[in-house]
Design a protein around this motif. Structure first.
Motif, short mmCIF file in Angstrom:
data_model
loop_
_atom_site.label_atom_id
_atom_site.label_comp_id
_atom_site.label_asym_id
_atom_site.label_seq_id
_atom_site.Cartn_x
_atom_site.Cartn_y
_atom_site.Cartn_z
N ILE A 87 10.29 -74.66 74.51
CA ILE A 87 10.74 -75.82 75.28
C ILE A 87 10.44 -77.12 74.54
O ILE A 87 11.33 -77.95 74.29
N PHE A 88 9.17 -77.31 74.19
CA PHE A 88 8.78 -78.59 73.60
C PHE A 88 9.15 -78.67 72.12
O PHE A 88 9.27 -79.78 71.58
N GLY A 89 9.34 -77.52 71.47
CA GLY A 89 9.87 -77.55 70.12
C GLY A 89 11.26 -78.14 70.10
O GLY A 89 11.61 -78.97 69.26
N HIS A 90 12.08 -77.72 71.07
CA HIS A 90 13.43 -78.27 71.19
C HIS A 90 13.38 -79.76 71.52
O HIS A 90 14.11 -80.56 70.92
N VAL A 91 12.52 -80.11 72.47
CA VAL A 91 12.39 -81.53 72.83
C VAL A 91 11.93 -82.34 71.63
O VAL A 91 12.47 -83.41 71.33
N VAL A 143 0.19 -76.51 76.48
CA VAL A 143 -0.46 -76.36 75.17
C VAL A 143 0.53 -75.84 74.14
O VAL A 143 0.40 -76.12 72.94
N GLY A 144 1.56 -75.11 74.59
CA GLY A 144 2.57 -74.60 73.66
C GLY A 144 3.26 -75.69 72.87
O GLY A 144 3.77 -75.44 71.77
N GLU A 247 17.55 -71.80 64.29
CA GLU A 247 17.49 -71.99 62.84
C GLU A 247 16.13 -71.58 62.29
O GLU A 247 16.03 -71.01 61.20
N ALA A 248 15.08 -71.88 63.04
CA ALA A 248 13.73 -71.54 62.58
C ALA A 248 13.58 -70.04 62.38
O ALA A 248 13.05 -69.58 61.35
N PHE A 249 14.05 -69.26 63.34
CA PHE A 249 13.93 -67.81 63.23
C PHE A 249 14.95 -67.23 62.23
O PHE A 249 14.64 -66.28 61.52
N ARG A 250 16.13 -67.82 62.17
CA ARG A 250 17.16 -67.28 61.29
C ARG A 250 16.80 -67.47 59.83
O ARG A 250 16.99 -66.58 59.00
N ALA A 385 5.41 -74.94 66.14
CA ALA A 385 4.95 -74.58 67.47
C ALA A 385 5.03 -73.08 67.70
O ALA A 385 4.11 -72.48 68.27
N MET A 386 6.10 -72.45 67.23
CA MET A 386 6.25 -71.02 67.44
C MET A 386 5.24 -70.23 66.60
O MET A 386 4.65 -69.26 67.08
N SER A 387 5.02 -70.63 65.36
CA SER A 387 4.03 -69.96 64.51
C SER A 387 2.65 -70.00 65.16
O SER A 387 1.98 -68.98 65.29
N TYR A 388 2.26 -71.18 65.57
CA TYR A 388 0.92 -71.37 66.11
C TYR A 388 0.75 -70.66 67.45
O TYR A 388 -0.29 -70.04 67.72
N ASN A 389 1.77 -70.71 68.28
CA ASN A 389 1.61 -70.18 69.64
C ASN A 389 1.90 -68.69 69.76
O ASN A 389 1.40 -68.05 70.68
N LEU A 390 2.68 -68.13 68.87
CA LEU A 390 2.77 -66.67 68.83
C LEU A 390 1.43 -66.09 68.40
O LEU A 390 1.00 -65.05 68.91
N SER A 391 0.76 -66.78 67.48
CA SER A 391 -0.60 -66.39 67.14
C SER A 391 -1.51 -66.55 68.35
O SER A 391 -2.41 -65.74 68.59
#
Length: 460
Positions: A87-91, A143-144, A247-250, A385-391
């Motif tokens: 959510i906040f990554g997109h924002v 926090v995400g 794009e980040a995942f692709r 955000a995704m790297s840190y929060n998937l961890s």
């Protein structure tokens, strides 16, 4: 056409040095204080999960099972973090880093304050733990998006040659948040048990409403990242870039996995040596809760010093090298940390916790520079955000896994020490593999913006 020539392309990264010293200081102070207040809210729950929630929200369960149940609600916040990251990554990538940070701090402050208003199981039955888990989930959403936004806003305003030390500034919010949350519980813990479990534990949570006003004021004073402003100017000229998370995942899924491993110790190791160890010391070893809380306070003070020193070293030798060697040191520190705690001697317990926290703080200092440096700007917020929060999802289960392993090992701490070694090994590997990624990006693009401009044209 002159705007497309190589000289202007580094403008976002080089805009930061043109800021006056007072502006930089205000930016860093706002990033640090806002993050400290955010982590205070989040860490408060971890301390309460170890000391209070098992008794008030799961009273019908066996004490050991009640503690595990409390840690399950603790882990719920981490499950929510990738959702918050999306959510906040997109924002942050589309509407601004500053906008995302203002929303996250409001959400965190309100949900934390509401936890202090929750009635217990004795009053409303099953609704009590259900509402507790819901509020914890909303904390996780906040926090995400928090850490990545604070880190990017700091690094995108400041020169790259100082990113090692500047990336440690938002990290200081973690030990300060620990000091505030553990200190608040240490104070109310001086109350008689009846008063503490009746109303005393609520005071630190209710304080979040007042702290929210401070944090919101600071966030409103932060200027938007010059990198993001350049992205918006490019989007107006060339059209919006593709969806950032997609794009980040692709394009960088491998780097996201590397970032997850590199960040694991700073999150999972920390909660193992704070949330879990408080429960282990008070429940398994019979150590007074004030001793365990004081141990985390001393550990937080040690962490502050380690973060400052490690950040400065990172400026000289490279952030990824500091993170790699910090992981190795943490592997070596795992068993000595728990051996000291197992003595149940207050001074040695405090020394053990401080020693362990100090070790895992070495890679935590500059991990923001490592992760953010691997990704282009057009989807950097989402990727970081995704790297840190998937961890963080994995890390959220660390206290629960440690408590379960403790049962399997008949209460022996070697199981928790092995878990810490595993976590530290993940960070060692992740940080090491991040090195080539950082060298490649710096070697083939004089600036991140140059790579980003190419990326936008290719994908458009």
């Amino acid at each position: 056409m002159s705007q497309q020539h190589p000289p202007p392309t580094p403008s976002p990264p080089t805009a930061a040095p043109s800021m006056g010293a007072a502006d930089v200081k205000r930016l860093l102070s706002a990033a640090f204080i806002g993050t400290a207040l955010e982590w205070y809210d989040y860490f408060l729950y971890g301390t309460a999960a170890a000391l209070v929630f098992n008794k008030l929200f799961f009273p019908d369960l066996d004490p050991a099972i009640g503690t595990i149940a409390a840690f399950v609600t603790f882990a719920v916040g981490f499950i929510a973090r990738p959702i918050g990251a999306a959510i906040f990554g997109h924002v942050g990538d589309r509407y601004g880093r500053r906008t995302a940070l203002i929303i996250t701090v409001v959400l965190m402050g309100v949900t934390t304050g509401c936890i202090g208003l929750l009635p217990g199981y004795a009053s409303i039955g099953i609704w009590a733990p259900a509402l507790l888990a819901t509020l914890r989930f909303l904390q996780g959403i906040s926090v995400g998006g928090e850490w990545s936004g604070a880190m990017l806003l700091t690094l995108e305003h400041t020169p790259k040659e100082k990113h090692g030390s500047y990336s440690s500034i938002p990290q200081l919010g973690s030990p300060v948040g620990t000091l505030l949350s553990s200190g608040a519980f240490a104070l109310v813990g001086m109350l008689p048990d009846e008063a503490f479990y009746s109303w005393g534990w609520r005071i630190p949570f209710l304080a979040a409403f007042a702290l929210l006003l401070v944090a919101l004021y600071l966030r409103l004073r932060i200027e938007e990242s010059p990198v993001f402003r350049a992205m918006m100017a490019d989007a107006e000229q060339n059209g919006p870039p593709p969806a950032p998370l997609k794009e980040a995942f692709r394009r960088t899924w491998g780097r996201i996995i590397i970032g997850m491993g590199a960040a694991f110790l700073g999150i999972g190791g920390f909660f193992l040596l704070t949330t879990f160890i408080i429960s282990y010391g008070t429940g398994e070893l019979g150590i007074d809760k004030s001793v365990m809380l004081n141990a985390t306070l001393v550990g937080a003070v040690v962490e502050i010093g380690v973060l400052v020193v490690a950040g400065r070293i990172a400026n000289r030798v490279g952030a990824w090298k500091v993170c790699t060697w910090g992981g190795v040191i943490s592997v070596l520190a795992a068993f000595p940390t728990f051996w000291l705690v197992d003595t149940a001697q207050p001074a040695l317990v405090i020394l053990g916790v401080a020693f362990g926290i100090g070790a895992i703080s070495i890679p935590y200092a500059s991990i923001g520079a490592v992760i953010s440096g691997m990704f282009p700007e057009t989807f950097r917020y989402s990727a970081v955000a995704m790297s840190y929060n998937l961890s963080g999802v994995l890390a959220g289960f660390v206290p629960l896994v440690a408590a379960s392993m403790l049962g399997l090992s008949d209460g022996a701490s070697w199981s928790a020490a092995l878990l810490l070694i595993l976590i530290a090994a993940c960070t060692t590997a992740g940080s090491y593999f991040a090195g080539p990624q950082l060298r490649r990006r710096l070697g083939h693009a004089p600036s991140d913006q140059h790579e980003t401009t190419k990326d936008v044209k290719v994908t458009a």
